[in-house]
Design an enzyme around this catalytic site. Structure first.
Site, PDB file in Angstrom:
ATOM      1  CG  HIS A 125      -1.881   1.094   1.297  1.00 13.44           C
ATOM      2  ND1 HIS A 125      -2.010   1.901   2.409  1.00 13.44           N
ATOM      3  CD2 HIS A 125      -2.782   1.539   0.384  1.00 13.44           C
ATOM      4  CE1 HIS A 125      -2.957   2.795   2.187  1.00 13.44           C
ATOM      5  NE2 HIS A 125      -3.437   2.590   0.966  1.00 13.44           N
ATOM      6  NE  ARG A 126      -1.917   5.736   0.889  1.00 12.50           N
ATOM      7  CZ  ARG A 126      -2.528   6.437   1.843  1.00 12.50           C
ATOM      8  NH1 ARG A 126      -1.804   7.178   2.676  1.00 12.50           N
ATOM      9  NH2 ARG A 126      -3.837   6.437   1.966  1.00 12.50           N
ATOM     10  CD  GLU A 152      -2.535   2.044  -3.386  1.00 11.40           C
ATOM     11  OE1 GLU A 152      -3.492   2.823  -3.562  1.00 11.40           O
ATOM     12  OE2 GLU A 152      -1.598   2.281  -2.585  1.00 11.40           O
ATOM     13  CG  ASP A 165      -2.777   6.620  -3.625  1.00  4.47           C
ATOM     14  OD1 ASP A 165      -3.860   6.026  -3.712  1.00  4.47           O
ATOM     15  OD2 ASP A 165      -1.952   6.416  -2.697  1.00  4.47           O
ATOM     16  CG  HIS A 204      -3.462   9.123  -0.369  1.00  3.83           C
ATOM     17  ND1 HIS A 204      -4.202   9.870   0.545  1.00  3.83           N
ATOM     18  CD2 HIS A 204      -4.209   8.027  -0.639  1.00  3.83           C
ATOM     19  CE1 HIS A 204      -5.334   9.234   0.800  1.00  3.83           C
ATOM     20  NE2 HIS A 204      -5.373   8.112   0.111  1.00  3.83           N
ATOM     21  CD  GLU A 212      -6.960   4.362  -4.492  1.00  5.58           C
ATOM     22  OE1 GLU A 212      -7.888   4.985  -3.933  1.00  5.58           O
ATOM     23  OE2 GLU A 212      -6.238   3.531  -3.904  1.00  5.58           O
ATOM     24  CE  LYS A 262      -6.456   8.188  -3.602  1.00 10.26           C
ATOM     25  NZ  LYS A 262      -7.525   7.729  -2.690  1.00 10.26           N
ATOM     26  CG  ASP A 307       0.024   0.758   5.543  1.00 15.16           C
ATOM     27  OD1 ASP A 307      -0.288   1.065   4.372  1.00 15.16           O
ATOM     28  OD2 ASP A 307      -0.639   1.102   6.539  1.00 15.16           O
TER      29      ASP A 307
END
Length: 638
Positions: free
Chosen positions: A393-394, A420, A422, A435, A494, A496, A610
């Protein structure tokens, strides 16, 4: 030493046929036996009244009577496959003893016919005895098999609640196995002497009595030596690969590298070990059998001349059989097999052709099975028996500032399958990785992405907030992230979107096309209209709809290929609805063992975390590893 030398001589004489036979049996086991067992498991799951197995319904599955009927069938199929292996070695070793060469084709058919004869009522008990005898008489092979078996944790959990029952069953099985050891030579006597169960067992017990416990102890010691050799070889090679991996990459998770080392060694060694260990074990038992038989031939019962049925045949039956034999012989004279029986070369070619035909049938059946699995007509109805994907995640945001190149590199080092990230669009149309709409949390600058140019954002420090170690880390572009990862992991991009954006979706699609990421990325978003737009621009791109909760008829959304859901809202109903439509389920955000356990139990396809190193370690230890990797992790490297 005499037994080992005799074993070597017996195996060497027909070594090629023995090892080809063993290799063929392993191939057939994987291509035919495993699909057959999976199919039986599926039927038992269906008949027990559950859709698929996981923690909440495992009790219902085991309380169903049909479960045990199918388990019985599974055990019989597995026992038959093992018996064929044993019979093949026994027949080949016996040919070596008589100084006769035997081909692997003849070996296959002879062992097959002797094994099928076990299903006759008078011989069936030998199959039952073998279920208790074989694991104990071939401890090394049993260990090798157990090292590669992974029992899903929800099954372990179920049986852990029934410790008394399991202990009783284990004790009973151990006692019966020890008692059956007196029948260790019964398989040789049945195959070679062609005797029924009772006489085979009687002769075996007599041979054990006169041969003494010394030869039996020798079999145990030989097994222990082979087990020691397997662990030493596997441990040594695993440690070597582990050290090489640490030299190549010093930043990765220790447990992850241990896993990579052990699982690769395990995969490499399993087939060769199984092919060589089986002949060694039963070759040694055969050598002991010949020793005691030659020393005490008087204890063996007379061979059976006629069966009980033959004795009861009337003259009428004899005449009928004679007429039938005459008709059969006439048909056989016109057959190819009869015409070539006096030509050894043609007969050999015929036998091989028949065998190849059987193998082709197996291959066709196996291919058909896997095609059915691929299109979800046939599937294994059990949770998390296949590897679950881990998404960082990120990036590895536990050990590096989120959405930076440092975080992406750390995620790769710690074994993440997917990264992943953003993406947002700057004022001048550059796609950057960040993000928040406002940059204050990660850079200290109170400004919005859409109000700034890329040149302005590039001046900001996106690492100091996390640690001084990352001071000067910049906000990267999506292009930079793609080039850094360079196929070492897949990407979860992802979106945004913002009302001020002009070309966010179009720019992302262009980059995916430019770098040909169709098979190595997904595009996700909390905004359904964004993934809809992605699909309209290029329907080759896989899209995932991100949801904070799971409610309503979301699973039929046309433009969503999968769903990324807050793990607290994922249950068996969510999984069932998505699986029926062939859509994967991503669970976010998993950062502890308890939440990981909950999503693994329902069988999610993708875990977003994470801390990919932690999740990888936990999954390898608790879910994806066999006993082999677990033991080496605990013993060889701890």
């Amino acid at each position: 030493m005499k037994g080992l030398k005799e074993t070597y001589i017996l195996i060497k004489f027909n070594a090629l046929s023995i090892f080809i036979y063993e290799l063929i049996m392993r191939v057939l086991s994987y291509s035919v036996l495993l699909p057959a067992l999976y199919t039986l498991v599926n039927f038992s799951v269906k008949l027990s009244g559950v859709k698929y197995l996981y923690k909440k319904n495992i009790a219902k599955f085991f309380h169903s009577p049909t479960t045990y009927i199918f388990f019985g069938l599974i055990i019989l199929i597995y026992a038959f496959a093992i018996i064929m292996n044993v019979f093949g070695v026994i027949i080949a070793i016996d040919a070596s003893k008589r100084k006769e060469k035997i081909g692997f084709v003849e070996l296959f058919f002879r062992s097959f016919f002797r094994a099928t004869a076990l299903f006759r009522p008078r011989n069936f008990m030998i199959l039952i005895v073998a279920m208790f005898l074989l694991p104990l008489s071939s401890i090394a092979l049993t260990s090798l098999s157990l090292l590669n078996i992974h029992v899903p944790s929800y099954i372990v959990w179920f049986f852990s609640k029934k410790k008394t029952l399991i202990n009783m069953i284990s004790i009973i099985y151990a006692v019966l196995s020890l008692l059956s050891f007196g029948m260790i030579y019964s398989l040789h006597i049945y195959v070679l002497g062609k005797k029924r169960f009772r006489k085979a067992v009687k002769d075996s017990i007599n041979l054990i009595k006169v041969g003494g416990l010394r030869k039996v102890a020798g079999i145990f010691i030989f097994n222990i030596l082979v087990v020691t050799m397997i662990f030493f070889l596997s441990g040594s090679l695993s440690e070597l690969i582990y050290r090489l991996l640490r030299v190549v990459n010093k930043k990765g998770s220790v447990n992850y590298f241990i896993y990579k080392a052990t699982v690769n060694v395990n995969t490499f060694l399993y087939i060769p070990m199984a092919v060589f260990v089986f002949p060694m074990l039963f070759g040694y038992i055969s050598a002991k059998y010949y020793q005691v038989r030659e020393e005490h031939p008087e204890v063996l019962t007379e061979p059976e001349r006629k069966t009980r049925i033959q004795h009861k045949l009337s003259k009428h039956d004899e005449k009928w059989r004679a007429r039938k034999k005459k008709r059969t012989d006439k048909r056989h004279q016109n057959s190819i097999k009869y015409q070539i029986k006096d030509d050894p070369v043609k007969k050999k070619m015929y036998d091989r052709a028949v065998f190849i035909m059987i193998l082709l049938i197996f291959v066709v059946l196996d291919s058909a099975y896997y095609v059915l699995v691929k299109v979800n007509i046939v599937s294994l109805n059990a949770a998390h028996l296949q590897k679950t994907v881990v998404t960082a995640h990120r990036g590895d945001s536990k050990h590096a500032p989120e959405n930076t190149l440092a975080a992406f590199e750390a995620a790769i080092d710690n074994g993440a399958d997917v990264i992943e990230l953003d993406v947002r669009e700057t004022k001048d149309g550059v796609i950057i990785v960040t993000h928040d709409k406002n940059l204050k949390r990660t850079t200290g600058i109170d400004a919005y992405v859409e109000d700034l140019t890329f040149g302005e954002i590039r001046q900001f420090d996106a690492g100091s907030w996390f640690s001084e170690e990352f001071k000067g880390e910049q906000i990267p572009t999506l292009r930079e992230a793609i080039e850094l990862v360079d196929g070492r992991a897949k990407l979860n991009i992802e979106l945004k979107p913002d009302v001020l954006n002009q070309h966010l979706e179009e720019s992302v699609v262009e980059l995916i096309e430019e770098y040909d990421l169709y098979k190595s990325c997904v595009v996700t978003s909390l905004k359904y209209n964004s993934i809809k737009k992605i699909k309209e621009l290029d329907d080759r791109i896989e899209t995932v709809y991100v949801m904070s909760a799971a409610g309503g008829n979301y699973f039929d959304l046309k433009y969503a290929d999968a769903f990324s859901i807050n793990y607290k809202f994922i249950d068996d109903q969510v999984m069932r609805n998505c699986n029926k439509r062939g859509k994967d389920v991503y669970a976010w955000t998993i950062n502890d063992a308890e939440s990981l356990e909950s999503v693994m139990m329902v069988g999610v396809d993708n875990v977003i975390t994470d801390d990919p190193g932690f999740v990888k370690d936990s999954m390898y230890e608790s879910y994806n590893d066999g006993l082999f990797s677990y033991l080496l992790t605990r013993l060889a490297f701890k």
